[in-house]
Write a protein that holds these residues in place. Sequence first.
Motif, PDB file in Angstrom:
ATOM      1  N   GLY A   1       0.820  -1.206   0.000  1.00  0.00           N
ATOM      2  CA  GLY A   1       0.000   0.000   0.000  1.00  0.00           C
ATOM      3  C   GLY A   1       0.852   1.254   0.000  1.00  0.00           C
ATOM      4  O   GLY A   1       2.031   1.208  -0.330  1.00  0.00           O
ATOM      5  N   GLU A   2       0.220   2.369   0.365  1.00  0.00           N
ATOM      6  CA  GLU A   2       0.939   3.646   0.380  1.00  0.00           C
ATOM      7  C   GLU A   2       1.408   3.997   1.788  1.00  0.00           C
ATOM      8  O   GLU A   2       2.209   4.902   1.979  1.00  0.00           O
ATOM      9  CB  GLU A   2       0.040   4.750  -0.177  1.00  0.00           C
ATOM     10  N   THR A   3       0.880   3.301   2.771  1.00  0.00           N
ATOM     11  CA  THR A   3       1.199   3.585   4.172  1.00  0.00           C
ATOM     12  C   THR A   3       2.654   3.255   4.471  1.00  0.00           C
ATOM     13  O   THR A   3       3.174   2.239   4.001  1.00  0.00           O
ATOM     14  CB  THR A   3       0.286   2.737   5.086  1.00  0.00           C
ATOM     15  N   GLU A   4       3.267   4.123   5.273  1.00  0.00           N
ATOM     16  CA  GLU A   4       4.647   3.875   5.658  1.00  0.00           C
ATOM     17  C   GLU A   4       4.754   2.533   6.373  1.00  0.00           C
ATOM     18  O   GLU A   4       3.882   2.159   7.148  1.00  0.00           O
ATOM     19  CB  GLU A   4       5.127   4.995   6.599  1.00  0.00           C
ATOM     20  N   GLY A   5       5.816   1.821   6.069  1.00  0.00           N
ATOM     21  CA  GLY A   5       6.016   0.528   6.714  1.00  0.00           C
ATOM     22  C   GLY A   5       5.480  -0.641   5.912  1.00  0.00           C
ATOM     23  O   GLY A   5       5.761  -1.795   6.244  1.00  0.00           O
ATOM     24  N   ALA A   6       4.711  -0.378   4.860  1.00  0.00           N
ATOM     25  CA  ALA A   6       4.218  -1.477   4.023  1.00  0.00           C
ATOM     26  C   ALA A   6       5.405  -2.181   3.376  1.00  0.00           C
ATOM     27  O   ALA A   6       6.379  -1.537   2.975  1.00  0.00           O
ATOM     28  CB  ALA A   6       3.269  -0.945   2.966  1.00  0.00           C
TER      29      ALA A   6
ATOM     30  N   THR B   1       6.654   4.003  -9.021  1.00  0.00           N
ATOM     31  CA  THR B   1       7.874   3.844  -8.242  1.00  0.00           C
ATOM     32  C   THR B   1       7.473   3.172  -6.936  1.00  0.00           C
ATOM     33  O   THR B   1       6.510   3.590  -6.294  1.00  0.00           O
ATOM     34  CB  THR B   1       8.526   5.207  -7.938  1.00  0.00           C
ATOM     35  N   ALA B   2       8.199   2.120  -6.583  1.00  0.00           N
ATOM     36  CA  ALA B   2       7.806   1.370  -5.400  1.00  0.00           C
ATOM     37  C   ALA B   2       9.022   0.812  -4.693  1.00  0.00           C
ATOM     38  O   ALA B   2      10.093   0.643  -5.276  1.00  0.00           O
ATOM     39  CB  ALA B   2       6.868   0.229  -5.795  1.00  0.00           C
ATOM     40  N   ASP B   3       8.815   0.550  -3.420  1.00  0.00           N
ATOM     41  CA  ASP B   3       9.825  -0.149  -2.629  1.00  0.00           C
ATOM     42  C   ASP B   3       9.261  -1.534  -2.333  1.00  0.00           C
ATOM     43  O   ASP B   3       8.256  -1.666  -1.629  1.00  0.00           O
ATOM     44  CB  ASP B   3      10.074   0.627  -1.332  1.00  0.00           C
ATOM     45  N   ILE B   4       9.898  -2.540  -2.899  1.00  0.00           N
ATOM     46  CA  ILE B   4       9.427  -3.907  -2.686  1.00  0.00           C
ATOM     47  C   ILE B   4      10.405  -4.596  -1.751  1.00  0.00           C
ATOM     48  O   ILE B   4      11.490  -5.020  -2.157  1.00  0.00           O
ATOM     49  CB  ILE B   4       9.316  -4.689  -4.016  1.00  0.00           C
ATOM     50  N   MET B   5      10.069  -4.664  -0.507  1.00  0.00           N
ATOM     51  CA  MET B   5      10.895  -5.288   0.522  1.00  0.00           C
ATOM     52  C   MET B   5      12.338  -4.803   0.473  1.00  0.00           C
ATOM     53  O   MET B   5      13.281  -5.593   0.451  1.00  0.00           O
ATOM     54  CB  MET B   5      10.811  -6.807   0.390  1.00  0.00           C
ATOM     55  N   GLY B   6      12.443  -3.479   0.412  1.00  0.00           N
ATOM     56  CA  GLY B   6      13.770  -2.874   0.455  1.00  0.00           C
ATOM     57  C   GLY B   6      14.407  -2.654  -0.905  1.00  0.00           C
ATOM     58  O   GLY B   6      15.443  -2.010  -1.014  1.00  0.00           O
ATOM     59  N   GLN B   7      13.770  -3.163  -1.936  1.00  0.00           N
ATOM     60  CA  GLN B   7      14.311  -2.986  -3.282  1.00  0.00           C
ATOM     61  C   GLN B   7      13.507  -1.900  -3.986  1.00  0.00           C
ATOM     62  O   GLN B   7      12.287  -2.023  -4.144  1.00  0.00           O
ATOM     63  CB  GLN B   7      14.188  -4.318  -4.032  1.00  0.00           C
ATOM     64  N   ARG B   8      14.195  -0.834  -4.417  1.00  0.00           N
ATOM     65  CA  ARG B   8      13.486   0.259  -5.062  1.00  0.00           C
ATOM     66  C   ARG B   8      13.350  -0.021  -6.551  1.00  0.00           C
ATOM     67  O   ARG B   8      14.332  -0.313  -7.221  1.00  0.00           O
ATOM     68  CB  ARG B   8      14.263   1.557  -4.835  1.00  0.00           C
ATOM     69  N   LEU B   9      12.111   0.062  -7.047  1.00  0.00           N
ATOM     70  CA  LEU B   9      11.855  -0.250  -8.455  1.00  0.00           C
ATOM     71  C   LEU B   9      11.047   0.866  -9.097  1.00  0.00           C
ATOM     72  O   LEU B   9      10.257   1.534  -8.427  1.00  0.00           O
ATOM     73  CB  LEU B   9      11.018  -1.534  -8.577  1.00  0.00           C
ATOM     74  N   ARG B  10      11.278   1.034 -10.401  1.00  0.00           N
ATOM     75  CA  ARG B  10      10.448   1.944 -11.170  1.00  0.00           C
ATOM     76  C   ARG B  10      10.005   1.158 -12.390  1.00  0.00           C
ATOM     77  O   ARG B  10      10.833   0.613 -13.114  1.00  0.00           O
ATOM     78  CB  ARG B  10      11.299   3.157 -11.583  1.00  0.00           C
ATOM     79  N   TYR B  11       8.695   1.028 -12.572  1.00  0.00           N
ATOM     80  CA  TYR B  11       8.229   0.204 -13.679  1.00  0.00           C
ATOM     81  C   TYR B  11       7.002   0.808 -14.353  1.00  0.00           C
ATOM     82  O   TYR B  11       6.262   1.565 -13.752  1.00  0.00           O
ATOM     83  CB  TYR B  11       7.930  -1.232 -13.213  1.00  0.00           C
ATOM     84  N   ARG B  12       6.832   0.412 -15.602  1.00  0.00           N
ATOM     85  CA  ARG B  12       5.652   0.826 -16.356  1.00  0.00           C
ATOM     86  C   ARG B  12       4.549  -0.181 -16.129  1.00  0.00           C
ATOM     87  O   ARG B  12       4.782  -1.392 -16.145  1.00  0.00           O
ATOM     88  CB  ARG B  12       5.967   0.832 -17.856  1.00  0.00           C
ATOM     89  N   LEU B  13       3.346   0.335 -15.955  1.00  0.00           N
ATOM     90  CA  LEU B  13       2.187  -0.534 -15.815  1.00  0.00           C
ATOM     91  C   LEU B  13       1.314  -0.260 -17.034  1.00  0.00           C
ATOM     92  O   LEU B  13       0.990   0.895 -17.305  1.00  0.00           O
ATOM     93  CB  LEU B  13       1.471  -0.168 -14.513  1.00  0.00           C
ATOM     94  N   GLY B  14       0.953  -1.299 -17.758  1.00  0.00           N
ATOM     95  CA  GLY B  14       0.213  -1.111 -19.008  1.00  0.00           C
ATOM     96  C   GLY B  14      -1.265  -0.809 -18.817  1.00  0.00           C
ATOM     97  O   GLY B  14      -1.995  -0.642 -19.782  1.00  0.00           O
TER      98      GLY B  14
END
Length: 483
Positions: A255-260, A277-290
């Motif tokens: 989600g958007e909540t801190e700590g997710a 742009t997202a943080d997935i378990m500590g990994q920062r990613l930037r991706y396109r969503l179709g």
Amino acid sequence: MNGEVMISPLWTGLELIAPLQARVLGVMPRIVNGVSIDTRTLRMDDLYFAIRGEIHDGHAFVRNAFEAGAAAAVVDEAHVDAVKGFGPLYVVHDVLAAMERLGQAARKRMTGMVVAVTGSVGKTSTKEAMRGVFSAFGNTHVSAASYNNHWGVPLTLARMPLDTTVGVFEIGMNHANEIRPLVQMVRPHVAVITAIAPVHLENLGSIEAVADAKAEIFEGLEAGGVAIIPRDTPQYRRLDNWARQSRAGAFLTFGETEGADARLLGFEPAADGSVVTADIMGQRLRYRLGAPGRHLASNSLALLLAARAVGMDVVDAARELSHVTAPAGRGEQIRLVVGDGDITLIDESYNANPVSMRAALQLLAEAPPPAMFGRRIAMLGDMLELGPQEMMLHAELGAVIAKLPIDLVHTVGPRMANLHDALPIDKRGLHGAAVAEVLDQLMAQVAPGDVIMIKGSNGARMGAVVSALKQRYAAAPAQDLEG
Ligand SMILES: Nc1ncnc2c1ncn2[C@@H]1O[C@H](COP(=O)(O)OP(=O)(O)O)[C@@H](O)[C@H]1O
Ligand SMILES: [Mg+2]
């Protein structure tokens, strides 16, 4: 043999006997290559289950099944005399129970990973996105359409090939205690709840009861399995509590909540989707969503956690998300040529509830009109099954729309009359009691440059407006769609 590629069958005729607990009448088929409960879509070499539905009894179509190429039919002992002689029969005492047992056998024999998806909204969008993404990882078997109920789930299981790497099952419900037996057949390694919203309140009574019913999905988790929980919902703690009472070994939030554990950091709408742009378990990613909309970005976070849980590389999974498009009726964008310009349709006609309605209105507000002077128009039909608060839940949208850059809102249906009355005067459009009553007027409202979002519960029939517009106006050249 004969130079043909050997493809292992879904089931051999012999393998079917034990799980079906059947006696065979006629010549047992050597193999079956699919499972069907509907002779209109049945394919050659399918096994046909004569299920009793709400309107029809499948036993009336056994002959059609064989005409369509069924390898065999599973029928009830009580109906044998009526269907004898059309083709090979597996005779059982309860056809649905036999299909459930076959589904359980399919689950038991497979060695891949299993994901179950439920939620008030976003089940089908998420499992369809998983179909696309997980296919890049291995053999992926996914529920068809919204086959998420007491026959849809066992049917999907019974269809699951032995060599499945990832099985994805949509599980739905209208009442408490419906998910539990289904998820116990599915036995997922990963259980996802996409969102909690006031849907089916007529049956469930409260949002807490909705959360409790959805949380039944955790009860079917394999020991040590992964529970994936929406973090932004006020029901988060309740869901987390249920998960911790299950056999789950990992509890992940999105989600958007801190700590997710999977956190949305940035969202940029684009003409044909978005950039996340997202943080997935500590990994920062930037991706396109179709597919467009913040709500689908939220679903993508849950998907990435599930991808990680089934063993897929998260970066690979994120890359695949660019190919995910919105299914018809769930945010699909369509360009049509009107006069000397274009219009953009956002087809949300498949479904509506207060949460998905807000998401779609937000999406419309962010959608760039195809021309400088284009208007943003919503055509909204009733949201059904909301219970005693339904009138208020419709009227409330007036305040939401007042704050958004939406120019005009047309409404259809007795419940939507409450929104019509609550709309600011300058945004108040047409109102009709039913689609047929106002279809011509709605069609006449469309002008070049407009972007039009059409949404309502499936039962509100707003899909008819989409069809009518598509029939009247030609599709714009493809490059506009693909971008
Ligand atoms: N996480 C979400 N939050 C709000 N709306 C959503 C979400 N995911 C999907 N939607 C919208 O809800 C509607 C139903 O989506 P769908 O995936 O078919 O849900 P379900 O299978 O649960 O009925 C669509 O309009 C879709 O765009
Ligand atoms: Mg669905």
